[in-house]
Structures are given as structure tokens and as C-alpha cells.
Design a protein around this motif. Structure first.
Motif, mmCIF file in Angstrom:
data_model
loop_
_atom_site.group_PDB
_atom_site.id
_atom_site.type_symbol
_atom_site.label_atom_id
_atom_site.label_comp_id
_atom_site.label_asym_id
_atom_site.label_seq_id
_atom_site.Cartn_x
_atom_site.Cartn_y
_atom_site.Cartn_z
ATOM 1 N N TRP A 226 40.621 33.515 103.854
ATOM 2 C CA TRP A 226 40.971 32.250 104.487
ATOM 3 C C TRP A 226 42.082 32.406 105.522
ATOM 4 O O TRP A 226 42.410 31.451 106.234
ATOM 5 N N HIS A 227 42.640 33.597 105.629
ATOM 6 C CA HIS A 227 43.807 33.763 106.497
ATOM 7 C C HIS A 227 43.471 33.560 107.969
ATOM 8 O O HIS A 227 44.222 32.906 108.697
ATOM 9 N N ASN A 228 42.358 34.123 108.431
ATOM 10 C CA ASN A 228 42.011 33.975 109.850
ATOM 11 C C ASN A 228 41.777 32.515 110.221
ATOM 12 O O ASN A 228 42.259 32.028 111.253
ATOM 13 N N GLU A 229 40.997 31.809 109.367
ATOM 14 C CA GLU A 229 40.712 30.411 109.662
ATOM 15 C C GLU A 229 41.986 29.572 109.646
ATOM 16 O O GLU A 229 42.214 28.727 110.533
ATOM 17 N N THR A 230 42.828 29.797 108.632
ATOM 18 C CA THR A 230 44.070 29.023 108.541
ATOM 19 C C THR A 230 44.986 29.322 109.717
ATOM 20 O O THR A 230 45.610 28.413 110.292
ATOM 21 N N GLY A 231 45.082 30.608 110.089
ATOM 22 C CA GLY A 231 45.918 30.961 111.226
ATOM 23 C C GLY A 231 45.462 30.301 112.510
ATOM 24 O O GLY A 231 46.281 29.794 113.298
ATOM 25 N N CYS A 232 44.130 30.262 112.727
ATOM 26 C CA CYS A 232 43.607 29.604 113.934
ATOM 27 C C CYS A 232 43.927 28.115 113.931
ATOM 28 O O CYS A 232 44.306 27.541 114.964
ATOM 29 N N LEU A 233 43.765 27.471 112.772
ATOM 30 C CA LEU A 233 44.057 26.037 112.685
ATOM 31 C C LEU A 233 45.533 25.759 112.963
ATOM 32 O O LEU A 233 45.883 24.778 113.642
ATOM 33 N N LEU A 234 46.406 26.613 112.462
ATOM 34 C CA LEU A 234 47.834 26.419 112.701
ATOM 35 C C LEU A 234 48.166 26.594 114.182
ATOM 36 O O LEU A 234 48.988 25.851 114.738
ATOM 37 N N ILE A 235 47.536 27.594 114.820
ATOM 38 C CA ILE A 235 47.772 27.800 116.254
ATOM 39 C C ILE A 235 47.321 26.579 117.047
ATOM 40 O O ILE A 235 48.032 26.070 117.938
ATOM 41 N N VAL A 236 46.124 26.070 116.739
ATOM 42 C CA VAL A 236 45.601 24.907 117.460
ATOM 43 C C VAL A 236 46.508 23.701 117.252
ATOM 44 O O VAL A 236 46.829 22.965 118.200
ATOM 45 N N ALA A 237 46.928 23.502 115.986
ATOM 46 C CA ALA A 237 47.803 22.359 115.710
ATOM 47 C C ALA A 237 49.135 22.494 116.447
ATOM 48 O O ALA A 237 49.677 21.507 116.987
ATOM 49 N N GLY A 238 49.682 23.716 116.495
ATOM 50 C CA GLY A 238 50.948 23.908 117.199
ATOM 51 C C GLY A 238 50.818 23.678 118.692
ATOM 52 O O GLY A 238 51.693 23.052 119.309
ATOM 53 N N VAL A 239 49.725 24.154 119.277
ATOM 54 C CA VAL A 239 49.531 23.972 120.723
ATOM 55 C C VAL A 239 49.315 22.501 121.058
ATOM 56 O O VAL A 239 49.898 21.955 122.017
ATOM 57 N N ILE A 240 48.470 21.820 120.260
ATOM 58 C CA ILE A 240 48.209 20.405 120.524
ATOM 59 C C ILE A 240 49.485 19.573 120.353
ATOM 60 O O ILE A 240 49.806 18.685 121.172
ATOM 61 N N GLY A 241 50.226 19.876 119.275
ATOM 62 C CA GLY A 241 51.460 19.125 119.053
ATOM 63 C C GLY A 241 52.474 19.342 120.156
ATOM 64 O O GLY A 241 53.139 18.395 120.623
ATOM 65 N N SER A 242 52.602 20.582 120.618
ATOM 66 C CA SER A 242 53.553 20.866 121.705
ATOM 67 C C SER A 242 53.096 20.209 123.001
ATOM 68 O O SER A 242 53.914 19.681 123.772
#
Length: 317
Positions: A226-242
């Protein structure tokens, strides 16, 4: 020699099972108690089974299916067909018919190979072994027509037979005891005692003990992923939030940028876990090879764990 579901030494341990298996082998033209012959037969039949799924007919069916599904969207883009939507979508029907016909023929050929008489007899052999309490190490997924992941019942499962009771002890008369007149007593003597049937000699070849690293692999085999999927979701959330914080001028949104280093940490943790699992997998494969050597020498290998069975199925793909 690969790890067999059951070897000749285990099959011959029970005379009744050995007799029934000899009869099955005679009707199918192969000695299922010959490990070398069985290994060669399984390799040949597995290759023939896989060949039915990798031939040109499979590519034709798959390509026609994909093209038939996407053609209604591609057809209107062709200049010559753009003015007539019905004509543009018309080729999809024949393509799907070709795909269904080709894939159906592939399935028929695959099932015919799966039901080859020698494989049918070998599945009967494994069913007889189970019924007599002989441990079956593993059953390859391809042998039963199960999916590559090993799940499901399979198209041709090993048959189930009623359990056979162990050999009952037989009664033998006790030695006659002389009576007072010196003759053998006709009655009143000791009751007949029972002696058990001679049991098969214990295998002289020991089964290699399971190393601790193999036990660790069994515990970790189904963990992670699950690490790759979770990492991608966190990156997307961080970029969208920023991005939201930058466009709307909301300082709170910049806090989501902290999700990016968190994603990196998750990826690194997943990478470490993946490296550890790879190392343990190599140890498990080494252990399976030790079991193969022991089985070839006559050891009775017990049933493998689900994780090791899945490892063997992956190795057969």
C-alpha cells in the motif's frame, strides 16, 4: 527435479493406496509412482497448457476485443465515416464476434489440454492419496485450472474420495496352554490377543527444518503493498492543498505541503519493507529447493503453507 505434490515413497507407504494408484496408472498409461516419469509428464503437460494461452489465436481474440470496444469512439474520428455515426460504429459488431469466437476456441483448447487423460489420472492419484491420509505437499494452480493467483475451486479440481480407515489390527490366537492332563486346553484359556499390522518403515531421509527467515517470510508475504498508492495520494493532496492556498491566499492550505515529506517517508518505508521481503523470498525459495532435494531422496514432505504454495505457483508462471 521440481517439488512434486507427493512422491513415490509416500505413495508406497500405504499398500492399499499403492495398489489403487497402480490401477489408475495402468488405465492411463503411466506409472504415477515413478517420480521421474511424473515430473517429466507434468512439465510437458504444463507447457502444452500454457501454449494454448499464448498462441496467435489469443492475440487475435484480445486485439479484436479491444478494437471492438474502442471502435465506436474511434470511428467518428475517421474523416470518411464522420458524417454517418451508424456506419462509423458498424465495424464494432463484427470485431466483437471475431473476438468472442477466437477466445472461445482458446478456452476450448485450454480445457481439452487440462482434461488430458494423464492429468486426469494424476488428479485421481492425489485424491486417493488424500483419502488414505497421505500428506499432499501442494497442488499447483495450473493443475486444477485455477487462476494465476491460486484462488477459486478450479475447472478440474482434485476429486474428493471418502476417507479410508487405517488398517485395523487383526486378532491372532494366543498359544494353547496345556491342561492338567498335559493336553491343550479347549477353552477357558486366555483370550486371543491382537497384533497390529506391520507399519511402513519411517523415512530415512529427514525433512529439512524450516528456518526462522522462512517463517518470517510466511508472516510478511501478505503484508504491505500500500506504500506506493498512499505515497501518491499524499503527494496529490499536498500539491492540491498548496495550489489552493496559493490561489486563494489561505495560509492554512500551506500546511498540506507537509504531506509531501510524509509521502517520501512512506515510500522509503515501503522500499525498506520491499527489500526485506525480497531477501526473505530468496530464503524461502532456497528452502523449497532443499525440500525438493529431500523429496527426491525419499523424504515425506508435509503440506506447505499457503504462502509457500503461492510462491511455487508464481515460480510456475
Amino acid at each position: 527435479m521440481e517439488l512434486l505434490p507427493v512422491n513415490a515413497a509416500a505413495l508406497s507407504a500405504d499398500p492399499r493406496a499403492a495398489e489403487a494408484i497402480r490401477a489408475v496408472g495402468a488405465s492411463h498409461g503411466i506409472d504415477y509412482a515413478d517420480d521421474v516419469a511424473v515430473t517429466a509428464m507434468l512439465a510437458q503437460r504444463r507447457q502444452a497448457l500454457q501454449a494454448t494461452q499464448r498462441g496467435p489465436l489469443t492475440w487475435l481474440g484480445g486485439s479484436a476485443l479491444i478494437l471492438g470496444v474502442v471502435w465506436p469512439f474511434l470511428g467518428p474520428m475517421v474523416p470518411a465515416l464522420a458524417g454517418d455515426p451508424i456506419l462509423a460504429a458498424a465495424p464494432a459488431g463484427p470485431l466483437l464476434i471475431v473476438a468472442i469466437a477466437a477466445l472461445t476456441l482458446v478456452r476450448v483448447r485450454w480445457k481439452r489440454e487440462l482434461l488430458h487423460p494423464m492429468l486426469v489420472g494424476y488428479r485421481e492419484t492425489l485424491g486417493i492419496a488424500r483419502a488414505h491420509g497421505i500428506p499432499v505437499t501442494h497442488i499447483p494452480a495450473w493443475l486444477e485450472g485455477r487462476s494465476s493467483t491460486g484462488g477459486g475451486k478450479g475447472t478440474a479440481p482434485v476429486p474428493t474420495y471418502p476417507p479410508v480407515r487405517p488398517t485395523a489390527p487383526r486378532a491372532t490366537p494366543a498359544p494353547a496352554t496345556p491342561d492338567r492332563d498335559g493336553g491343550a486346553a479347549d477353552g477357558g484359556g486366555p483370550a486371543p490377543h491382537t497384533t497390529a499390522e506391520p507399519s511402513a518403515p519411517a523415512p530415512v531421509v529427514p525433512v529439512p527444518p524450516k528456518p526462522s527467515k522462512v517463517e518470517d517470510y510466511e508472516r510478511m508475504a501478505d503484508v504491505g503493498g500500500w506504500h506506493n498508492e498512499t505515497g501518491c495520494l499524499l503527494i496529490v493532496a499536498g500539491v492540491i492543498g498548496s495550489g489552493w492556498a496559493y490561489t486563494d491566499g489561505s495560509p492554512i492550505g500551506y500546511g498540506t505541503a507537509l504531506l509531501i515529506p510524509l509521502a517520501v517517508w512512506v515510500w522509503l518505508a515501503g522500499s525498506r519493507q520491499g527489500d526485506e521481503k525480497h531477501e526473505l523470498r530468496e530464503e524461502a525459495l532456497k528452502y523449497v529447493k532443499e525440500l525438493q532435494a529431500a523429496q527426491a531422496a525419499g523424504a515425506h514432505v508435509p503440506e506447505l503453507s499457503p504462502q509457500l504454495r503461492a510462491l511455487l505457483d508464481d515460480d510456475h508462471q
